[in-house]
Design a protein around this motif. Structure first.
Motif, PDB file in Angstrom:
ATOM      1  N   LEU A   7       5.069  -9.313  -6.507  1.00 53.32           N
ATOM      2  CA  LEU A   7       5.565  -7.964  -6.772  1.00 53.32           C
ATOM      3  C   LEU A   7       4.803  -6.949  -5.943  1.00 53.32           C
ATOM      4  O   LEU A   7       3.565  -6.953  -5.927  1.00 53.32           O
ATOM      5  CB  LEU A   7       5.404  -7.632  -8.265  1.00 53.32           C
ATOM      6  N   GLN A   8       5.524  -6.081  -5.258  1.00 49.88           N
ATOM      7  CA  GLN A   8       4.911  -4.972  -4.540  1.00 49.88           C
ATOM      8  C   GLN A   8       4.453  -3.924  -5.554  1.00 49.88           C
ATOM      9  O   GLN A   8       5.253  -3.383  -6.314  1.00 49.88           O
ATOM     10  CB  GLN A   8       5.916  -4.336  -3.567  1.00 49.88           C
ATOM     11  N   VAL A   9       3.150  -3.616  -5.552  1.00 50.28           N
ATOM     12  CA  VAL A   9       2.595  -2.621  -6.466  1.00 50.28           C
ATOM     13  C   VAL A   9       2.003  -1.481  -5.652  1.00 50.28           C
ATOM     14  O   VAL A   9       1.240  -1.707  -4.711  1.00 50.28           O
ATOM     15  CB  VAL A   9       1.502  -3.226  -7.376  1.00 50.28           C
ATOM     16  N   GLU A  10       2.368  -0.262  -5.991  1.00 45.01           N
ATOM     17  CA  GLU A  10       1.748   0.918  -5.405  1.00 45.01           C
ATOM     18  C   GLU A  10       2.017   2.095  -6.323  1.00 45.01           C
ATOM     19  O   GLU A  10       2.491   1.916  -7.449  1.00 45.01           O
ATOM     20  CB  GLU A  10       2.250   1.163  -3.982  1.00 45.01           C
ATOM     21  N   LYS A  11       1.703   3.301  -5.881  1.00 45.59           N
ATOM     22  CA  LYS A  11       1.792   4.452  -6.770  1.00 45.59           C
ATOM     23  C   LYS A  11       3.114   5.203  -6.665  1.00 45.59           C
ATOM     24  O   LYS A  11       3.241   6.315  -7.184  1.00 45.59           O
ATOM     25  CB  LYS A  11       0.635   5.420  -6.510  1.00 45.59           C
ATOM     26  N   ASP A  12       4.123   4.623  -6.029  1.00 46.83           N
ATOM     27  CA  ASP A  12       5.404   5.298  -5.900  1.00 46.83           C
ATOM     28  C   ASP A  12       6.118   5.367  -7.250  1.00 46.83           C
ATOM     29  O   ASP A  12       5.841   4.598  -8.173  1.00 46.83           O
ATOM     30  CB  ASP A  12       6.284   4.595  -4.870  1.00 46.83           C
ATOM     31  N   ALA A  13       7.057   6.279  -7.369  1.00 47.99           N
ATOM     32  CA  ALA A  13       7.741   6.517  -8.634  1.00 47.99           C
ATOM     33  C   ALA A  13       8.587   5.332  -9.091  1.00 47.99           C
ATOM     34  O   ALA A  13       8.882   5.203 -10.281  1.00 47.99           O
ATOM     35  CB  ALA A  13       8.622   7.763  -8.511  1.00 47.99           C
ATOM     36  N   ALA A  14       8.981   4.476  -8.170  1.00 47.99           N
ATOM     37  CA  ALA A  14       9.837   3.341  -8.522  1.00 47.99           C
ATOM     38  C   ALA A  14       9.051   2.130  -9.005  1.00 47.99           C
ATOM     39  O   ALA A  14       9.658   1.136  -9.432  1.00 47.99           O
ATOM     40  CB  ALA A  14      10.702   2.947  -7.322  1.00 47.99           C
ATOM     41  N   CYS A  15       7.731   2.185  -8.969  1.00 46.44           N
ATOM     42  CA  CYS A  15       6.914   1.006  -9.270  1.00 46.44           C
ATOM     43  C   CYS A  15       7.130   0.512 -10.696  1.00 46.44           C
ATOM     44  O   CYS A  15       7.257  -0.690 -10.931  1.00 46.44           O
ATOM     45  CB  CYS A  15       5.444   1.304  -9.022  1.00 46.44           C
TER      46      CYS A  15
END
Length: 278
Positions: A7-15
């Motif tokens: 899973l791609q994890v980051e701080k974007d709103a779609a996470c």
């Protein structure tokens, strides 16, 4: 079956949305979920040898560390709290290269749709395309906005008798095995190209039967006036599908990966999750 999901994890709103989808799939298939957070340390020298003062670089590094910590906490709270096995990774470098690399020992990579002017992800649209084309694993792209309570109960499978579609047929096996309804869509079925590719009538249905999948509803559609991408999205809506499975078409231009027009249109305008295979 799916036993490891990246899973791609980051701080974007779609996470949070794609984490919910990935965690639900991990619970459904009793799989381990690998959270992959990629950060990029700011260089001391920028373009034209411009020097970044140490104080500014330290501020940037501290912010990067803080963002990473918050993302790990959110991932552990949302995914780890659901009772599934989770693993956290935080490599540093180019996001597209490292996501693809860390997904290669997983059965599936989950990312979000990336659209210019809409997404706040570190993955720009061209980087998202690069991940899908180079990962070597199937990639589930989740629309940037919306909630998806089910994924893969009603599947639209794009079948054109080609190599990419055949690859998708194999890669989507875990979803086909648990689906309650499958719609097999062939576009422009009466074209010379489709006629040339066909083998034996009923071959696809025989494949599904041999694997114990539900009998697919075989249907056709036309692309004239609307294009391939819109024809696929329209069919998904007409049949109430919650997942599209399709081969992703691309070609190499010099050293650059380039998507085909239909693949890019789907990636830009998707309304339900799409399982891309290449």
């Amino acid at each position: 079956m799916l036993k490891r999901i990246a899973l791609q994890v980051e701080k974007d709103a779609a996470c949070a949305g794609r984490t919910a989808v990935a965690a639900a799939l991990a619970a459904r298939f009793h799989a381990e979920l690998l959270g992959i957070y990629v950060s990029f340390a700011p260089p001391r020298y920028l373009f034209d040898e411009a020097y970044v003062p140490s104080a500014l670089q330290e501020i940037a590094l501290r912010q990067m560390q803080e963002d990473r910590r918050k993302c790990e906490e959110a991932f552990q709270r949302q995914a780890g709290g659901s009772g599934i096995a989770v693993q956290w990774r935080a490599p540093e470098g180019r996001a597209d290269e490292l996501l693809a690399r860390h997904a290669r020992c997983a059965d599936l990579l989950v990312i979000s749709q990336s659209v210019d002017g809409v997404t706040d992800s570190v993955l720009a649209p061209d980087m998202t395309e690069s991940v899908i084309l180079t990962a070597g694993r199937p990639v589930l792209a989740v629309p940037y906005s919306g909630e998806f309570e089910t994924v893969g109960t009603r599947i639209l499978f794009c079948w054109d008798h080609g190599r990419e579609a055949a690859r998708a047929l194999a890669d989507a096996a875990p979803f086909f095995a648990t689906a309650s309804e499958i719609v097999a869509l062939t576009l422009d079925a009466n074209s010379d190209e489709m006629r040339r590719r066909q083998t034996v009538v009923g071959d696809l249905e025989a494949y599904f039967h041999a694997h114990g999948y539900v009998r697919p509803r075989v249907t056709t559609g036309e692309t004239a006036g609307i294009g391939t991408g819109n024809a696929i999205l329209n069919a998904a809506s007409d049949y109430g599908c919650d997942l599209i499975v399709m081969g992703l078409y691309g070609h190499s231009r010099a050293r650059e990966w380039v998507l085909g027009g239909a693949s890019r249109a789907i990636l830009k305008s998707m309304t339900v999750p799409v399982l891309f295979s290449h």
